[in-house]
Motif scaffolding. Structure first.
Motif, short mmCIF file in Angstrom:
data_model
loop_
_atom_site.label_atom_id
_atom_site.label_comp_id
_atom_site.label_asym_id
_atom_site.label_seq_id
_atom_site.Cartn_x
_atom_site.Cartn_y
_atom_site.Cartn_z
N UNK A 58 -9.17 -11.74 9.66
CA UNK A 58 -9.29 -10.47 10.38
C UNK A 58 -8.81 -9.28 9.56
N UNK A 59 -7.93 -9.51 8.63
CA UNK A 59 -7.43 -8.45 7.75
C UNK A 59 -6.82 -9.11 6.53
N UNK A 60 -6.79 -8.37 5.44
CA UNK A 60 -6.06 -8.78 4.25
C UNK A 60 -4.73 -8.04 4.22
N UNK A 61 -3.76 -8.56 3.50
CA UNK A 61 -2.44 -7.93 3.44
C UNK A 61 -1.96 -7.88 2.00
N UNK A 62 -1.44 -6.75 1.59
CA UNK A 62 -0.88 -6.60 0.26
C UNK A 62 0.40 -5.79 0.32
N UNK A 63 1.28 -6.01 -0.65
CA UNK A 63 2.52 -5.24 -0.77
C UNK A 63 2.38 -4.15 -1.83
N UNK A 64 1.19 -3.99 -2.37
CA UNK A 64 0.96 -3.06 -3.48
C UNK A 64 -0.16 -2.09 -3.07
N UNK A 65 0.17 -0.82 -2.93
CA UNK A 65 -0.81 0.18 -2.50
C UNK A 65 -1.92 0.33 -3.53
N UNK A 66 -1.60 0.21 -4.82
CA UNK A 66 -2.62 0.33 -5.86
C UNK A 66 -3.68 -0.76 -5.72
N UNK A 84 -7.65 -3.82 5.20
CA UNK A 84 -6.52 -4.30 4.43
C UNK A 84 -5.27 -3.61 4.93
N UNK A 85 -4.17 -4.34 5.02
CA UNK A 85 -2.90 -3.81 5.49
C UNK A 85 -1.94 -3.72 4.31
N UNK A 86 -1.46 -2.53 4.06
CA UNK A 86 -0.45 -2.33 3.02
C UNK A 86 0.92 -2.30 3.68
N UNK A 87 1.75 -3.30 3.36
CA UNK A 87 3.12 -3.35 3.86
C UNK A 87 4.05 -3.07 2.69
N UNK A 88 4.72 -1.93 2.66
CA UNK A 88 5.57 -1.58 1.52
C UNK A 88 6.68 -2.62 1.29
N UNK A 89 7.15 -2.69 0.08
CA UNK A 89 8.28 -3.58 -0.22
C UNK A 89 9.61 -2.97 0.19
N UNK A 90 9.61 -1.66 0.41
CA UNK A 90 10.86 -1.01 0.80
C UNK A 90 11.75 -0.71 -0.39
N UNK A 91 12.92 -0.20 -0.07
CA UNK A 91 13.88 0.18 -1.11
C UNK A 91 15.28 -0.15 -0.63
N UNK A 92 15.97 -0.98 -1.39
CA UNK A 92 17.29 -1.47 -0.96
C UNK A 92 18.29 -0.36 -0.74
N UNK A 93 18.18 0.72 -1.49
CA UNK A 93 19.14 1.82 -1.37
C UNK A 93 18.78 2.81 -0.28
N UNK A 94 17.67 2.58 0.42
CA UNK A 94 17.23 3.51 1.46
C UNK A 94 17.21 2.77 2.80
#
Length: 679
Positions: free
Chosen positions: A504-512, A643-653
């Motif tokens: 139903x959708x693809x998922x990536x952690x990389x916006x590029x 496609x779903x872009x799920x960010x990896x986030x940032x440990x310091x934020x």
């Protein structure tokens, strides 16, 4: 090089008591090579004259040269192409131009567009050829299990090495001239599959072709005078639309003949074609005896549609853009503007009104703020239309699209109708059973669930419910999957996904990676774009800028209507669109950028709001519902792929927690999404 639009295959003339083939000429290549040129042109001309007064001299010269180029190219291949099939002048695109030539080899369909005397490859010609290939791949049954190879042959252009790569079964465009077309055919030959199911020209000609226009294309077709049947797919969804359109026309005609006041309720899933029905009724009635208008509180939708209609009408030469915009503005109106203009005073000019997304009607509290009087939107509508001697109000109702406060659902309509009845008004109701009984197809309870009918005359009309989605033409189960996903039932969502031909959708952690996936799919005029929730404000940390606000109509119009070469467009992949900007509209392919405003926890989805500098849990049930519905809108905008872009986030934020984003990604995979990796 088709010089004029043609009719759809359903409108082909009859010959000797039976329908002729879709193409003007079809034969094995071996037969074509030995057939006299004049005989071929004669067959082409006889079909052409069936649609036009004469076969224009320029068209005849173009056919002569195309036939000559094809014969020379096939001669260079010799016996390699003996078992191929050739079709000429194929009007597959119902509202477009004819495809010049199609070559059939085992497992491969070659689509050739000729530009006779051309010395270069124009961008518009590239898009045209790619669009033909994409349309065959998407909507033509015989082509869907075969590789599609688009070839643009500009007769006198500089030679270019022929090569292609395939994305979802469609090759990248090959550019050839009169001399190198044979080289392009050799590339086609290299992709032949000797084990592929055989198909001859006759089988290709008669194979079903079921194009599904997006809402802008459908509106343009209706505006140009086409019928719902002309732009339908010929399947169950198409039959439903035609039946509902006929029912609405009959109800409106009966209201006029009997001088009655009728409210109709049409229900259906997101993407089932409700707005298309409303446009059909509004645009078809503007020039008849029943003036009509479609009203929407969705200002971006109104703006995009009216601009698209004006541009298309001007391009066709039907009228100037100013005249076309004036007509479109009358047929598709802003709902709040209509209410403010007609709340007091004379009766409105339109006897037939279509209320899009009527389940989102606001309550008396919002009415006090917006209109200065404590009346709900349904009450105001009935009061305004009651001034007419007859009226037909068509309410289009969908589930789970409420994204603003004060939206009272169908219960408000039940209250307003009971009040009108007790005050002596003679409104009667014709409704899909779902609008009366409630259930998953509508938000909340049915119209009269709380207070009963109150003496209101009600007729059930099953044809006013659209059960088949047409937006996600590749995946009719998509809306159901979205519902299970947002309910938090990941197991059931995964079970639904298992029934689908593709995830139903693809998922990536990389916006590029997501952007590259979209760029590969924006060929042939396909629309692609980024989407993001209005509450996903921390996506800016991932390089995703804010979306235009819903009152920024020109940027939204450019986003939907400009080509991807324009940096303001969706296809440029620079700016996302929020649920407020894209509701009611659609893309072919989309990337939804998942934000921290909806995260996955052990208890399911957790809606949040940003209260800088931190996230705050949305505890108000209404705000929770709005956030989930916002994602419901966004998850159902793509017609062909998501496609779903799920960010990896940032440990310091702390507003972009990697753990929270990982949990979201894991939940989406558990619901049946597949990981998208770098090509």
């Amino acid at each position: 090089m088709s010089l004029s639009p043609d009719l759809d295959e359903a409108d082909q003339p009859q010959t000797s008591g039976r329908r002729t083939g879709r193409s003007f000429y079809a034969a094995p290549v071996s037969e074509f090579r030995i057939t006299d040129d004049d005989a071929i042109i004669g067959r082409l001309s006889s079909r052409h004259v069936a649609f036009h007064a004469a076969a224009e001299a320029e068209q005849l010269r173009a056919w002569e040269r195309e036939i000559e180029i094809l014969k020379e190219s096939f001669a260079k291949l010799g016996s390699l192409c003996d078992d191929w099939q050739l079709l000429l002048e194929i009007p597959l695109l119902r509202l477009g131009k004819r495809i010049d030539a199609v070559v059939l080899a085992p497992g491969v369909v070659g689509v050739i567009e000729f530009k006779i005397n051309a010395t270069g490859f124009q961008s518009a010609d590239r898009v045209q050829t790619e669009r033909y290939a994409q349309s065959l791949s998407d909507f033509h049954e015989a082509s869907q299990q075969r590789l599609i190879l688009p070839i643009l042959c500009a007769e006198r252009a500089r030679a270019r090495p022929p090569a292609t790569t395939f994305v979802e079964g469609v090759g990248t465009l090959m550019e050839a001239n009169a001399t190198t077309l044979a080289d392009a055919f050799l590339v086609l030959q290299s992709h032949v599959d000797p084990n592929a199911a055989a198909i001859d020209a006759h089988g290709f000609d008669y194979s079903p072709y079921r194009p599904t226009p997006n809402i802008v294309e459908a509106a343009q077709a209706l505006y140009a005078g086409h019928e719902i049947a002309d732009i339908g797919r010929g399947d169950a969804a198409d039959a439903e639309l035609q039946a509902a359109a006929a029912a609405l026309q009959e109800i409106a005609a009966d209201a006029e003949a009997s001088r009655a006041k009728v409210v109709c309720f049409v229900t259906g899933a997101p993407g089932a074609g409700k707005t298309l029905l409303g446009l059909d009724l509004a645009l078809k009635s503007r020039s008849g005896t029943r003036p009509a208008a479609l009203l929407s509180g969705n200002r971006p939708l109104v703006h995009v549609l009216t601009e698209a209609l004006a541009e298309d009408s001007a391009a066709r030469g039907a009228m100037t853009k100013t005249e076309a915009r004036r007509f479109a503005d009358a047929a598709i109106q802003n709902l709040l503007g209509y209410l403010k203009e007609h709340t007091d005073g004379a009766p409105p000019p339109e006897h037939v009104i279509v209320f899009d997304e009527a389940q989102r009607a606001w309550d008396a509290e919002v009415g006090k703020e917006l209109m200065g009087r404590p009346s709900s939107e349904p009450e105001l509508f009935l009061e305004i239309l009651d001034r007419l001697d007859w009226a037909c109000l068509v309410c289009l109702v969908g589930p789970g699209q409420e994204i603003n406060r004060g939206e009272g659902g169908l219960a408000l309509w039940g209250e307003a109708l009971r009040s009108a009845k007790s005050a002596g008004s003679r409104w009667r109701v014709v409704a899909a059973p779902q609008a009366l009984d409630g259930g998953p197809d509508v938000p909340g309870s049915g119209m009269f669930a709380e207070g009963g009918l109150g003496g209101v005359e009600v007729r059930r009309e099953p044809s006013l419910h659209l059960s088949n989605a047409i937006r996600a033409y590749r995946n009719p189960l998509h809306a159901q999957w979205v519902a299970r996903l947002l309910d938090g039932d990941l197991a059931e969502a995964k079970a639904l996904a298992a029934r689908m031909d593709a995830p139903p959708a693809l998922m990536t952690r990389d916006l590029a990676v997501a952007k590259q996936w979209l760029r590969q799919r924006r060929r042939g005029g396909r629309t692609v774009g980024l989407l993001a929730s209005s509450g996903a404000v921390r996506l800016v940390g991932e390089g995703v800028p804010p979306s235009p606000r819903s009152n920024e109509l020109n940027p939204i119009g450019h986003w939907f209507l400009k080509p991807f070469t324009d940096f303001r467009s969706a296809g440029a992949l620079e700016t996302p669109m929020s649920e407020f900007g894209c509701q009611g509209l659609e893309l072919d392919y989309a990337c939804l950028c998942w934000g921290g405003d909806l995260i996955w926890t052990d208890q399911g989805w957790l809606p949040r709001m940003m209260r800088a500098p931190r996230w705050q849990i949305a505890r108000d049930p209404e705000k929770q519902r709005f956030r989930l519905n916002g994602y419901r809108v966004l998850l159902t905008r793509a017609r062909a792929g998501l496609v779903l872009f799920v960010p990896r986030g940032e440990a310091d934020d702390p507003t972009r927690s990697p753990d929270e984003m990982d949990a979201c990604a894991d939940a989406l995979i558990a619901a049946g999404c597949a990981e998208l990796t770098q090509n």
